[in-house]
Design an enzyme around this catalytic site. Structure first.
Site, PDB file in Angstrom:
ATOM      1  N   GLY A   1       0.821  -1.216   0.000  1.00 28.53           N
ATOM      2  CA  GLY A   1       0.000   0.000   0.000  1.00 28.53           C
ATOM      3  C   GLY A   1       0.849   1.258   0.000  1.00 28.53           C
ATOM      4  O   GLY A   1       0.504   2.256  -0.639  1.00 28.53           O
ATOM      5  N   THR A   2       1.968   1.231   0.707  1.00 33.13           N
ATOM      6  CA  THR A   2       2.824   2.419   0.783  1.00 33.13           C
ATOM      7  C   THR A   2       3.348   2.782  -0.599  1.00 33.13           C
ATOM      8  O   THR A   2       3.246   3.938  -1.042  1.00 33.13           O
ATOM      9  CB  THR A   2       3.997   2.148   1.758  1.00 33.13           C
TER      10      THR A   2
ATOM     11  N   GLN B   1      -7.698   0.361   3.526  1.00 33.72           N
ATOM     12  CA  GLN B   1      -8.537  -0.159   4.612  1.00 33.72           C
ATOM     13  C   GLN B   1      -9.963  -0.430   4.142  1.00 33.72           C
ATOM     14  O   GLN B   1     -10.616  -1.349   4.620  1.00 33.72           O
ATOM     15  CB  GLN B   1      -8.572   0.839   5.788  1.00 33.72           C
TER      16      GLN B   1
ATOM     17  N   HIS C   1      -2.292  -7.565   2.068  1.00 30.78           N
ATOM     18  CA  HIS C   1      -2.388  -8.116   3.438  1.00 30.78           C
ATOM     19  C   HIS C   1      -3.612  -7.630   4.202  1.00 30.78           C
ATOM     20  O   HIS C   1      -3.891  -8.118   5.292  1.00 30.78           O
ATOM     21  CB  HIS C   1      -1.098  -7.879   4.234  1.00 30.78           C
TER      22      HIS C   1
ATOM     23  N   THR D   1      11.448  -7.000 -10.985  1.00 28.03           N
ATOM     24  CA  THR D   1      10.884  -8.342 -11.138  1.00 28.03           C
ATOM     25  C   THR D   1       9.693  -8.504 -10.202  1.00 28.03           C
ATOM     26  O   THR D   1       9.765  -8.155  -9.023  1.00 28.03           O
ATOM     27  CB  THR D   1      11.960  -9.397 -10.808  1.00 28.03           C
TER      28      THR D   1
ATOM     29  N   CYS E   1       2.138   1.345  12.136  1.00 27.56           N
ATOM     30  CA  CYS E   1       3.429   1.898  11.714  1.00 27.56           C
ATOM     31  C   CYS E   1       3.968   2.877  12.749  1.00 27.56           C
ATOM     32  O   CYS E   1       5.147   3.163  12.773  1.00 27.56           O
ATOM     33  CB  CYS E   1       3.294   2.565  10.361  1.00 27.56           C
TER      34      CYS E   1
HETATM   35  C1  LIG Z   1      -4.964   3.543   4.951  1.00 26.40           C
HETATM   36  C2  LIG Z   1      -3.621   2.911   4.710  1.00 26.40           C
HETATM   37  N1  LIG Z   1      -2.926   3.263   3.624  1.00 26.40           N
HETATM   38  C3  LIG Z   1      -1.738   2.706   3.337  1.00 26.40           C
HETATM   39  C4  LIG Z   1      -1.178   1.754   4.156  1.00 26.40           C
HETATM   40  C5  LIG Z   1       0.159   1.172   3.808  1.00 26.40           C
HETATM   41  O1  LIG Z   1       0.049  -0.147   3.352  1.00 26.40           O
HETATM   42  P1  LIG Z   1       1.305  -1.169   3.448  1.00 26.40           P
HETATM   43  O2  LIG Z   1       1.410  -1.554   4.885  1.00 26.40           O
HETATM   44  O3  LIG Z   1       0.891  -2.319   2.593  1.00 26.40           O
HETATM   45  O4  LIG Z   1       2.493  -0.471   2.942  1.00 26.40           O
HETATM   46  C6  LIG Z   1      -1.870   1.352   5.302  1.00 26.40           C
HETATM   47  C7  LIG Z   1      -1.292   0.352   6.215  1.00 26.40           C
HETATM   48  O5  LIG Z   1      -1.801   0.038   7.241  1.00 26.40           O
HETATM   49  C8  LIG Z   1      -3.127   1.945   5.584  1.00 26.40           C
HETATM   50  O6  LIG Z   1      -3.840   1.610   6.664  1.00 26.40           O
END
Ligand SMILES: Cc1ncc(COP(=O)(O)O)c(C=O)c1O
Length: 372
Positions: free
Chosen positions: A70-71, A167, A194, A230, A319
């Site tokens: 997600g990041t 989310q 995940h 990759t 995080c």
């Molecule tokens: C709303 C939101 N965006 C982005 C992320 C980032 O996702 P990732 O942990 O897969 O990098 C999260 C992670 O909890 C999230 O809650």
């Protein structure tokens, strides 16, 4: 895993994802960029998963770009669209975004000279939108917040929206997404495996077809040149299987069952603990999400008491866990710094039976009574 109540951090791996990943590991399909038959097999695995995501989100496979989570998806969507856009150099985001959204906007402001406006939220964490200048490059915001669970209405602005659905997408009925997607305003939506019961370290941006994107990861030109490197074939296979499983099981049915447990847990804790407050919106919130602030007792103390009894919860966003800083999300909701340090979040991967809810309430109440 009945005591695991931290689904917003990561969902447990589902059986379908595990099976799809094992099949890839056991058969070693090779590198999807290779020309030989191994490479061809790996490519088919990736393309099958791409179709699974496209079907779930009512778009075409071409719209899906796989990332490392997600990041990275938020970085690619926000920077990629902003840097490719000829429109203005103005960004809007909100005070309660995940750092991967907020920090990407701040980076664009610092390094690329974009003007950045940050919208505030009300006491329930609902974004308070302001007028949007037509020269605005994009609005970057989440559909649902990880820490307080509040679900947003997307602003009705005539500028591109980048929607963090990390989310929201696994738990909100598909109709909520399709109301906006593929709408004319949503330029990109981001998701992470995940949170669906897939593996960690895989995500995707779903771009509106035709939207211009400046690549952020340079190299061999994989993912139509938008994301070189990759591909994580097994992870992508698990992602596709998890998304398909969630949708096949009926996202709406699961949401209703989660809401019942969530509301039982909320009522139990509010009824048993003096001075406790629900954070986020009472009804417009993620179906399995219950978050609170307490009086005097620290969130970490409650987390530890629950952990000892076999329940895993979060005392802030995952995080930021371990950080003594109060959550910026709670501060933005008008909660003072000391109270924000008492935050505890329960996010249910599946519905709870009433005995489990009662046990959780009992532990939280006992910990709060102990430190009074
Ligand atoms: C709303 C939101 N965006 C982005 C992320 C980032 O996702 P990732 O942990 O897969 O990098 C999260 C992670 O909890 C999230 O809650």
């Amino acid at each position: 895993m009945s005591g695991y109540l931290d689904a917003s951090a990561s969902m447990p791996l589902c059986a379908e994802a595990r099976a799809a990943m094992l099949e890839v590991y056991d058969s070693f399909p090779g590198n999807p960029s290779s020309v030989h038959s191994y490479g061809h097999r790996a490519r088919s695995v990736v393309e099958h998963a791409r179709t699974q995501l496209a079907d779930a989100f009512h778009t075409s496979p071409d719209a899906v770009v796989f990332t490392s989570g997600g990041t990275e998806a938020n970085n690619l969507a926000v920077s990629g669209i902003a840097l490719a856009s000829p429109r203005g150099r103005r960004l809007i985001t909100t005070a309660i975004e995940h750092p991967s959204m907020l920090e990407t906007c701040r980076y664009l402001e610092r390094v690329h000279g974009f003007a950045l406006k940050v919208w505030g939220v009300d006491g329930f964490g609902r974004v308070v939108p302001q007028a949007v200048d037509v020269e605005t490059t994009l609005v970057a915001m989440s559909l649902a917040n990880a820490e307080i669970g509040t679900v947003q209405d997307l602003p009705d602005a005539a500028v591109p929206l980048v929607v963090d659905a990390v989310q929201a997408a696994p738990v909100l009925p598909a109709s909520l997404l399709t109301d906006h997607w593929p709408g004319p305003r949503v330029a990109a939506m981001t998701v992470a495996a995940h949170k669906f019961g897939g593996p960690q370290g895989v995500g995707a941006v779903i771009f509106r077809p035709g939207v211009a994107v400046e690549p952020q990861m340079h190299g061999g030109g994989q993912e139509r040149g938008l994301r070189s490197g990759t591909l994580n074939v097994a992870g992508i296979a698990g992602f596709g299987a998890a998304v398909e499983a969630v949708h096949r099981a009926g996202i709406g049915r699961r949401a209703v069952a989660l809401m019942e447990s969530r509301d039982e847990l909320i009522a139990g804790i509010l009824g048993a603990v003096p001075g406790v407050r629900l954070t986020g919106h009472p009804t417009e919130r993620l179906p399995g999400h219950a978050s609170f602030v307490f009086e005097q007792v620290s969130g970490e103390a409650i987390l530890v008491a629950l952990d000892v009894a076999g329940f895993a919860v979060s005392s802030g966003s995952a995080c930021a866990a371990g950080s003594a800083e109060p959550s910026p999300v709670l501060l933005a909701c008008g909660i003072d710094a000391d109270t924000a340090r008492t935050a505890v979040r329960f996010t249910l991967p599946s519905p709870l039976d009433s005995r489990t809810v009662d046990r959780v309430v009992e532990i939280v109440a006992a910990e709060c009574a102990r430190v009074e």
